[in-house]
Design a protein around this motif. Structure first.
Motif, PDB file in Angstrom:
ATOM      1  N   PRO A  49       0.805  -1.231   0.000  1.00 57.30           N
ATOM      2  CA  PRO A  49       0.000   0.000   0.000  1.00 57.30           C
ATOM      3  C   PRO A  49       0.836   1.278   0.000  1.00 57.30           C
ATOM      4  CG  PRO A  49      -0.804  -1.529   1.664  1.00 57.30           C
ATOM      5  CD  PRO A  49       0.448  -2.116   1.106  1.00 57.30           C
ATOM      6  N   ALA A  50       2.025   1.256   0.588  1.00 58.20           N
ATOM      7  CA  ALA A  50       2.854   2.459   0.676  1.00 58.20           C
ATOM      8  C   ALA A  50       3.776   2.640  -0.531  1.00 58.20           C
ATOM      9  CB  ALA A  50       3.695   2.420   1.948  1.00 58.20           C
ATOM     10  N   ALA A  51       3.668   1.782  -1.542  1.00 55.22           N
ATOM     11  CA  ALA A  51       4.526   1.900  -2.725  1.00 55.22           C
ATOM     12  C   ALA A  51       4.313   3.259  -3.383  1.00 55.22           C
ATOM     13  CB  ALA A  51       4.207   0.781  -3.710  1.00 55.22           C
ATOM     14  N   ASP A  52       5.383   3.829  -3.910  1.00 52.47           N
ATOM     15  CA  ASP A  52       5.346   5.144  -4.534  1.00 52.47           C
ATOM     16  C   ASP A  52       4.877   5.020  -5.986  1.00 52.47           C
ATOM     17  OD1 ASP A  52       5.722   7.914  -4.563  1.00 52.47           O
ATOM     18  OD2 ASP A  52       7.732   7.701  -5.411  1.00 52.47           O
ATOM     19  N   VAL A  53       3.810   5.732  -6.328  1.00 52.57           N
ATOM     20  CA  VAL A  53       3.256   5.716  -7.680  1.00 52.57           C
ATOM     21  C   VAL A  53       3.629   7.021  -8.369  1.00 52.57           C
ATOM     22  CG1 VAL A  53       1.112   5.640  -9.011  1.00 52.57           C
ATOM     23  CG2 VAL A  53       1.336   4.266  -6.949  1.00 52.57           C
ATOM     24  N   LYS A  54       4.087   6.907  -9.637  1.00 51.44           N
ATOM     25  CA  LYS A  54       4.489   8.076 -10.424  1.00 51.44           C
ATOM     26  C   LYS A  54       3.798   8.027 -11.788  1.00 51.44           C
ATOM     27  CE  LYS A  54       8.823   6.720 -10.155  1.00 51.44           C
ATOM     28  NZ  LYS A  54       8.587   5.490  -9.440  1.00 51.44           N
ATOM     29  N   LEU A  80      -0.285  -0.159 -13.498  1.00 50.35           N
ATOM     30  CA  LEU A  80      -0.886  -0.900 -12.398  1.00 50.35           C
ATOM     31  C   LEU A  80      -1.763  -1.998 -12.966  1.00 50.35           C
ATOM     32  CD1 LEU A  80      -2.147   2.060 -10.168  1.00 50.35           C
ATOM     33  CD2 LEU A  80      -0.134   0.654  -9.784  1.00 50.35           C
ATOM     34  N   GLU A  81      -1.662  -3.173 -12.404  1.00 50.10           N
ATOM     35  CA  GLU A  81      -2.543  -4.282 -12.762  1.00 50.10           C
ATOM     36  C   GLU A  81      -3.309  -4.644 -11.500  1.00 50.10           C
ATOM     37  OE1 GLU A  81      -1.810  -8.828 -13.824  1.00 50.10           O
ATOM     38  OE2 GLU A  81      -0.966  -7.444 -15.310  1.00 50.10           O
ATOM     39  N   ILE A  82      -4.631  -4.494 -11.542  1.00 51.64           N
ATOM     40  CA  ILE A  82      -5.471  -4.688 -10.365  1.00 51.64           C
ATOM     41  C   ILE A  82      -6.441  -5.830 -10.617  1.00 51.64           C
ATOM     42  CG2 ILE A  82      -7.017  -3.548  -8.733  1.00 51.64           C
ATOM     43  CD1 ILE A  82      -6.006  -0.888 -10.222  1.00 51.64           C
ATOM     44  N   GLN A  83      -6.501  -6.767  -9.679  1.00 52.39           N
ATOM     45  CA  GLN A  83      -7.405  -7.908  -9.807  1.00 52.39           C
ATOM     46  C   GLN A  83      -8.654  -7.642  -8.977  1.00 52.39           C
ATOM     47  OE1 GLN A  83      -5.725 -11.670  -8.714  1.00 52.39           O
ATOM     48  NE2 GLN A  83      -7.690 -12.712  -8.854  1.00 52.39           N
ATOM     49  N   PHE A  84      -9.794  -7.585  -9.661  1.00 57.00           N
ATOM     50  CA  PHE A  84     -11.105  -7.446  -9.027  1.00 57.00           C
ATOM     51  C   PHE A  84     -11.844  -8.764  -9.241  1.00 57.00           C
ATOM     52  CE2 PHE A  84     -10.119  -3.120 -10.565  1.00 57.00           C
ATOM     53  CZ  PHE A  84     -10.261  -2.393  -9.399  1.00 57.00           C
ATOM     54  N   ARG A 118      -2.490   2.780 -16.901  1.00 58.36           N
ATOM     55  CA  ARG A 118      -1.265   3.567 -16.844  1.00 58.36           C
ATOM     56  C   ARG A 118      -1.584   4.846 -16.093  1.00 58.36           C
ATOM     57  NH1 ARG A 118       0.247   3.946 -22.035  1.00 58.36           N
ATOM     58  NH2 ARG A 118      -1.174   5.657 -22.356  1.00 58.36           N
ATOM     59  N   VAL A 119      -0.746   5.197 -15.133  1.00 61.83           N
ATOM     60  CA  VAL A 119      -0.925   6.418 -14.357  1.00 61.83           C
ATOM     61  C   VAL A 119      -0.560   7.601 -15.243  1.00 61.83           C
ATOM     62  CG1 VAL A 119      -0.182   7.704 -12.317  1.00 61.83           C
ATOM     63  CG2 VAL A 119      -0.361   5.205 -12.212  1.00 61.83           C
ATOM     64  N   GLU A 120      -1.488   8.542 -15.402  1.00 62.48           N
ATOM     65  CA  GLU A 120      -1.260   9.712 -16.254  1.00 62.48           C
ATOM     66  C   GLU A 120      -0.831  10.931 -15.440  1.00 62.48           C
ATOM     67  OE1 GLU A 120      -1.077   9.542 -19.404  1.00 62.48           O
ATOM     68  OE2 GLU A 120      -1.970   7.574 -19.680  1.00 62.48           O
ATOM     69  N   TYR A 128      -5.782   8.293 -15.022  1.00 65.42           N
ATOM     70  CA  TYR A 128      -5.274   7.026 -15.539  1.00 65.42           C
ATOM     71  C   TYR A 128      -5.896   6.733 -16.897  1.00 65.42           C
ATOM     72  CZ  TYR A 128      -9.766   5.213 -13.948  1.00 65.42           C
ATOM     73  OH  TYR A 128     -11.107   5.010 -13.767  1.00 65.42           O
ATOM     74  N   THR A 129      -5.237   5.834 -17.639  1.00 67.03           N
ATOM     75  CA  THR A 129      -5.750   5.333 -18.909  1.00 67.03           C
ATOM     76  C   THR A 129      -5.844   3.825 -18.806  1.00 67.03           C
ATOM     77  OG1 THR A 129      -4.632   7.105 -20.111  1.00 67.03           O
ATOM     78  CG2 THR A 129      -5.306   5.181 -21.392  1.00 67.03           C
ATOM     79  N   VAL A 130      -6.999   3.273 -19.148  1.00 67.34           N
ATOM     80  CA  VAL A 130      -7.164   1.823 -19.129  1.00 67.34           C
ATOM     81  C   VAL A 130      -6.459   1.249 -20.351  1.00 67.34           C
ATOM     82  CG1 VAL A 130      -8.804  -0.091 -19.190  1.00 67.34           C
ATOM     83  CG2 VAL A 130      -9.358   1.976 -17.894  1.00 67.34           C
ATOM     84  N   LEU A 131      -5.497   0.376 -20.114  1.00 68.09           N
ATOM     85  CA  LEU A 131      -4.746  -0.246 -21.196  1.00 68.09           C
ATOM     86  C   LEU A 131      -5.352  -1.579 -21.608  1.00 68.09           C
ATOM     87  CD1 LEU A 131      -1.136   0.386 -19.845  1.00 68.09           C
ATOM     88  CD2 LEU A 131      -2.391   1.735 -21.535  1.00 68.09           C
ATOM     89  N   LYS A 132      -5.844  -2.320 -20.620  1.00 66.06           N
ATOM     90  CA  LYS A 132      -6.348  -3.654 -20.906  1.00 66.06           C
ATOM     91  C   LYS A 132      -7.317  -4.062 -19.805  1.00 66.06           C
ATOM     92  CE  LYS A 132      -3.282  -6.871 -20.382  1.00 66.06           C
ATOM     93  NZ  LYS A 132      -2.208  -7.874 -20.522  1.00 66.06           N
TER      94      LYS A 132
END
Length: 92
Positions: free
Chosen positions: A37-42, A47-51, A59-61, A76-80
């Motif tokens: 959770p504390a990872a630095d996002v730039k 990001l790949e998120i499993q729901f 991709r973080v914009e 963000y932009t949805v890539l896949k």
């Protein structure tokens, strides 16, 4: 920005505590690696998120400490987006 905060502010996940739990469970990958959770996002990170059975890659914009609902989607932009069978590989 912390991963859990980005997920919440961007509205990919509704609550920060849920974002923390999801990343603690290993269901979030940051640039191909399991992220805490504390990872630095730039900007530029993936990001790949499993729901459940759905996996969303974004991709973080841009980053913002807070965002209105209309502005959150621009972070963000949805890539896949793919779905997995419960016991098998992904399928489109």
């Amino acid at each position: 920005m912390r991963l859990d905060k980005f997920l919440k502010v961007s509205r990919l996940i509704k609550r920060r505590t849920v974002a923390k739990d999801v990343s603690d469970q290993g269901r979030v990958l940051l640039n191909g690696r399991e992220a805490k959770p504390a990872a630095d996002v730039k900007p530029g990170d993936e990001l790949e998120i499993q729901f459940g059975q759905r996996i969303v890659t974004v991709r973080v914009e841009r980053l913002s400490e807070s965002a209105k609902k209309e502005d959150a989607e621009g972070m963000y932009t949805v890539l896949k987006e793919e779905y997995r069978k419960p016991d098998g590989p992904a399928f489109p």
